[in-house]
Design a protein around this motif. Sequence first.
Motif, PDB file in Angstrom:
ATOM      1  N   GLN A 103       0.828  -1.202   0.000  1.00 25.73           N
ATOM      2  CA  GLN A 103       0.000   0.000   0.000  1.00 25.73           C
ATOM      3  C   GLN A 103       0.869   1.262   0.000  1.00 25.73           C
ATOM      4  OE1 GLN A 103      -2.303  -0.820   3.538  1.00 25.73           O
ATOM      5  NE2 GLN A 103      -4.032  -1.632   2.377  1.00 25.73           N
ATOM      6  N   ALA A 104       1.925   1.243   0.811  1.00 24.92           N
ATOM      7  CA  ALA A 104       2.818   2.401   0.889  1.00 24.92           C
ATOM      8  C   ALA A 104       3.526   2.630  -0.443  1.00 24.92           C
ATOM      9  CB  ALA A 104       3.843   2.200   2.004  1.00 24.92           C
ATOM     10  N   LYS A 105       3.915   1.561  -1.116  1.00 23.14           N
ATOM     11  CA  LYS A 105       4.550   1.692  -2.424  1.00 23.14           C
ATOM     12  C   LYS A 105       3.618   2.387  -3.412  1.00 23.14           C
ATOM     13  CE  LYS A 105       6.366  -2.156  -3.956  1.00 23.14           C
ATOM     14  NZ  LYS A 105       6.563  -3.624  -4.119  1.00 23.14           N
ATOM     15  N   GLY A 106       2.357   1.991  -3.391  1.00 26.43           N
ATOM     16  CA  GLY A 106       1.392   2.618  -4.290  1.00 26.43           C
ATOM     17  C   GLY A 106       1.202   4.091  -3.991  1.00 26.43           C
ATOM     18  N   ILE A 107       1.141   4.429  -2.696  1.00 25.25           N
ATOM     19  CA  ILE A 107       0.965   5.827  -2.299  1.00 25.25           C
ATOM     20  C   ILE A 107       2.161   6.665  -2.725  1.00 25.25           C
ATOM     21  CG2 ILE A 107       0.861   7.369  -0.283  1.00 25.25           C
ATOM     22  CD1 ILE A 107      -0.788   5.131   1.111  1.00 25.25           C
ATOM     23  N   LEU A 108       3.366   6.173  -2.447  1.00 29.23           N
ATOM     24  CA  LEU A 108       4.576   6.931  -2.793  1.00 29.23           C
ATOM     25  C   LEU A 108       4.763   7.022  -4.302  1.00 29.23           C
ATOM     26  CD1 LEU A 108       7.066   5.622  -0.082  1.00 29.23           C
ATOM     27  CD2 LEU A 108       5.823   7.787  -0.119  1.00 29.23           C
ATOM     28  N   PRO A 133       0.662   9.707   7.358  1.00 28.73           N
ATOM     29  CA  PRO A 133       1.704  10.215   6.460  1.00 28.73           C
ATOM     30  C   PRO A 133       2.389  11.482   6.966  1.00 28.73           C
ATOM     31  CG  PRO A 133      -0.491  10.612   5.564  1.00 28.73           C
ATOM     32  CD  PRO A 133      -0.660   9.679   6.716  1.00 28.73           C
ATOM     33  N   GLU A 134       1.705  12.220   7.831  1.00 29.85           N
ATOM     34  CA  GLU A 134       2.298  13.461   8.337  1.00 29.85           C
ATOM     35  C   GLU A 134       3.541  13.218   9.184  1.00 29.85           C
ATOM     36  OE1 GLU A 134      -0.461  11.915  11.475  1.00 29.85           O
ATOM     37  OE2 GLU A 134      -0.553  12.178   9.294  1.00 29.85           O
ATOM     38  N   ARG A 135       3.730  12.002   9.640  1.00 26.77           N
ATOM     39  CA  ARG A 135       4.909  11.685  10.446  1.00 26.77           C
ATOM     40  C   ARG A 135       6.195  11.638   9.617  1.00 26.77           C
ATOM     41  NH1 ARG A 135       2.473   6.700  14.149  1.00 26.77           N
ATOM     42  NH2 ARG A 135       0.983   7.958  15.358  1.00 26.77           N
ATOM     43  N   HIS A 136       6.046  11.513   8.322  1.00 27.28           N
ATOM     44  CA  HIS A 136       7.219  11.404   7.456  1.00 27.28           C
ATOM     45  C   HIS A 136       7.070  12.326   6.244  1.00 27.28           C
ATOM     46  CE1 HIS A 136       8.211   7.933   9.910  1.00 27.28           C
ATOM     47  NE2 HIS A 136       6.995   7.473   9.682  1.00 27.28           N
ATOM     48  N   PRO A 137       7.024  13.635   6.469  1.00 25.12           N
ATOM     49  CA  PRO A 137       6.759  14.574   5.379  1.00 25.12           C
ATOM     50  C   PRO A 137       7.808  14.555   4.279  1.00 25.12           C
ATOM     51  CG  PRO A 137       7.517  15.723   7.341  1.00 25.12           C
ATOM     52  CD  PRO A 137       7.231  14.317   7.752  1.00 25.12           C
ATOM     53  N   SER A 138       9.037  14.159   4.601  1.00 27.85           N
ATOM     54  CA  SER A 138      10.084  14.202   3.578  1.00 27.85           C
ATOM     55  C   SER A 138       9.833  13.214   2.446  1.00 27.85           C
ATOM     56  CB  SER A 138      11.458  13.927   4.203  1.00 27.85           C
ATOM     57  OG  SER A 138      11.510  12.635   4.762  1.00 27.85           O
ATOM     58  N   ILE A 139       9.012  12.197   2.676  1.00 28.46           N
ATOM     59  CA  ILE A 139       8.698  11.266   1.584  1.00 28.46           C
ATOM     60  C   ILE A 139       7.221  11.262   1.223  1.00 28.46           C
ATOM     61  CG2 ILE A 139      10.652   9.729   1.999  1.00 28.46           C
ATOM     62  CD1 ILE A 139       8.687   7.808   3.412  1.00 28.46           C
ATOM     63  N   ILE A 181      12.597   4.414  -2.473  1.00 24.93           N
ATOM     64  CA  ILE A 181      12.413   5.606  -1.635  1.00 24.93           C
ATOM     65  C   ILE A 181      12.044   5.204  -0.214  1.00 24.93           C
ATOM     66  CG2 ILE A 181      10.935   7.632  -1.246  1.00 24.93           C
ATOM     67  CD1 ILE A 181      10.724   7.849  -4.332  1.00 24.93           C
ATOM     68  N   LEU A 182      11.099   4.276  -0.098  1.00 23.60           N
ATOM     69  CA  LEU A 182      10.626   3.815   1.213  1.00 23.60           C
ATOM     70  C   LEU A 182      11.749   3.148   1.998  1.00 23.60           C
ATOM     71  CD1 LEU A 182       8.125   3.295   3.094  1.00 23.60           C
ATOM     72  CD2 LEU A 182       7.881   1.103   1.895  1.00 23.60           C
ATOM     73  N   ARG A 183      12.437   2.222   1.368  1.00 26.33           N
ATOM     74  CA  ARG A 183      13.491   1.472   2.062  1.00 26.33           C
ATOM     75  C   ARG A 183      14.672   2.374   2.431  1.00 26.33           C
ATOM     76  NH1 ARG A 183      15.438  -3.655  -1.058  1.00 26.33           N
ATOM     77  NH2 ARG A 183      16.044  -2.024  -2.544  1.00 26.33           N
ATOM     78  N   SER A 184      15.068   3.251   1.521  1.00 31.40           N
ATOM     79  CA  SER A 184      16.199   4.143   1.802  1.00 31.40           C
ATOM     80  C   SER A 184      15.884   5.084   2.959  1.00 31.40           C
ATOM     81  CB  SER A 184      16.549   4.956   0.550  1.00 31.40           C
ATOM     82  OG  SER A 184      16.965   4.108  -0.497  1.00 31.40           O
ATOM     83  N   TYR A 185      14.652   5.594   2.984  1.00 30.83           N
ATOM     84  CA  TYR A 185      14.253   6.483   4.070  1.00 30.83           C
ATOM     85  C   TYR A 185      14.252   5.739   5.404  1.00 30.83           C
ATOM     86  CZ  TYR A 185      11.285   9.326   7.077  1.00 30.83           C
ATOM     87  OH  TYR A 185      10.792  10.038   8.144  1.00 30.83           O
ATOM     88  N   ALA A 186      13.727   4.521   5.423  1.00 28.50           N
ATOM     89  CA  ALA A 186      13.693   3.740   6.659  1.00 28.50           C
ATOM     90  C   ALA A 186      15.100   3.497   7.185  1.00 28.50           C
ATOM     91  CB  ALA A 186      12.973   2.414   6.419  1.00 28.50           C
ATOM     92  N   ASP A 212       3.022   3.815   8.739  1.00 31.37           N
ATOM     93  CA  ASP A 212       2.831   5.250   8.947  1.00 31.37           C
ATOM     94  C   ASP A 212       2.476   5.961   7.645  1.00 31.37           C
ATOM     95  OD1 ASP A 212       3.234   5.235  11.637  1.00 31.37           O
ATOM     96  OD2 ASP A 212       5.289   5.986  11.588  1.00 31.37           O
ATOM     97  N   VAL A 213       3.126   5.571   6.545  1.00 33.76           N
ATOM     98  CA  VAL A 213       2.833   6.200   5.253  1.00 33.76           C
ATOM     99  C   VAL A 213       1.364   6.014   4.899  1.00 33.76           C
ATOM    100  CG1 VAL A 213       3.243   6.033   2.754  1.00 33.76           C
ATOM    101  CG2 VAL A 213       5.181   6.074   4.340  1.00 33.76           C
ATOM    102  N   VAL A 214       0.832   4.852   5.243  1.00 33.55           N
ATOM    103  CA  VAL A 214      -0.573   4.545   4.934  1.00 33.55           C
ATOM    104  C   VAL A 214      -1.525   5.236   5.906  1.00 33.55           C
ATOM    105  CG1 VAL A 214      -2.288   2.697   4.756  1.00 33.55           C
ATOM    106  CG2 VAL A 214       0.024   2.337   3.878  1.00 33.55           C
TER     107      VAL A 214
END
Length: 249
Positions: free
Chosen positions: A191-196, A233-239, A210-215, A228-230
């Motif tokens: 789901q997060a991949k689709g959103i990003l 999302p406000e917890r990780h605004p940079s992505i 993007i998701l894995r590198s940020y983590a 969190d992205v799902v």
Amino acid sequence: MIAIDKLTDVFVAVADTLVADFDIIEFLELVAQKAATISAATAAGIVLGDPTGRLQFVAASEESVRLLEVMAVQSESGPCQDCFHAGEPVINPDLREGEARRRWPAFADLATSMGYQSVHALPLRHHGTAIGALTLLSVGPHPLEDADTKVVQAIADIATIGILQERSLRASSVLTEQLQFALVSRISIEQAKGILSRIHATSIDEAFTILRSYARRSGLGLSAVATDVVTHPERHPSITRTSAARGDR
């Protein structure tokens, strides 16, 4: 034959992951990547059995393998299915030959249309019972000798150890809980991949990068960030926000 230096690299990387802040999906993604590398296969994927006994996709080294494994799960046909239900390796099938096409017609057609020619599947084993399967795919002929099969099986066994890390294996409910957690985590990651992908107008593969590198940069678990992205999302605004939305100049 598999080179000793490659095997050493695998065990070092896996050990580093197991002693760090443990994330089951990130660990299984690493196992899939290393299994492909050490066996000289083109790609690898991992599926796990859910509480009902059905296989579910959890990790892959390439996006194309995810599509193949999902199709195999939905059709309940494919080398991973045979490996899982029999608890035995499926070694050296040529996807262009009649036997493979008779056994898994839909899987063979899709795999060959993606350019894959050969496939192997090895069980993830716990106390003699398969809890999942590791699939290797190659674009050309890719036979596995007995010695190489044993090494790749050891990598599959490492995946099982990771799933069951620091848990008692005496109660079947503990095993079920671990497997269910891995499957739920995989759903959040998809789901997060689709959103990003939508946010950054990029491919699913790049969204996962993007998701894995940020983590990893943030020292957070891949599954936790995906959730969190799902949901927050406000917890990780940079992505989760575009440059314009963040006010970047």
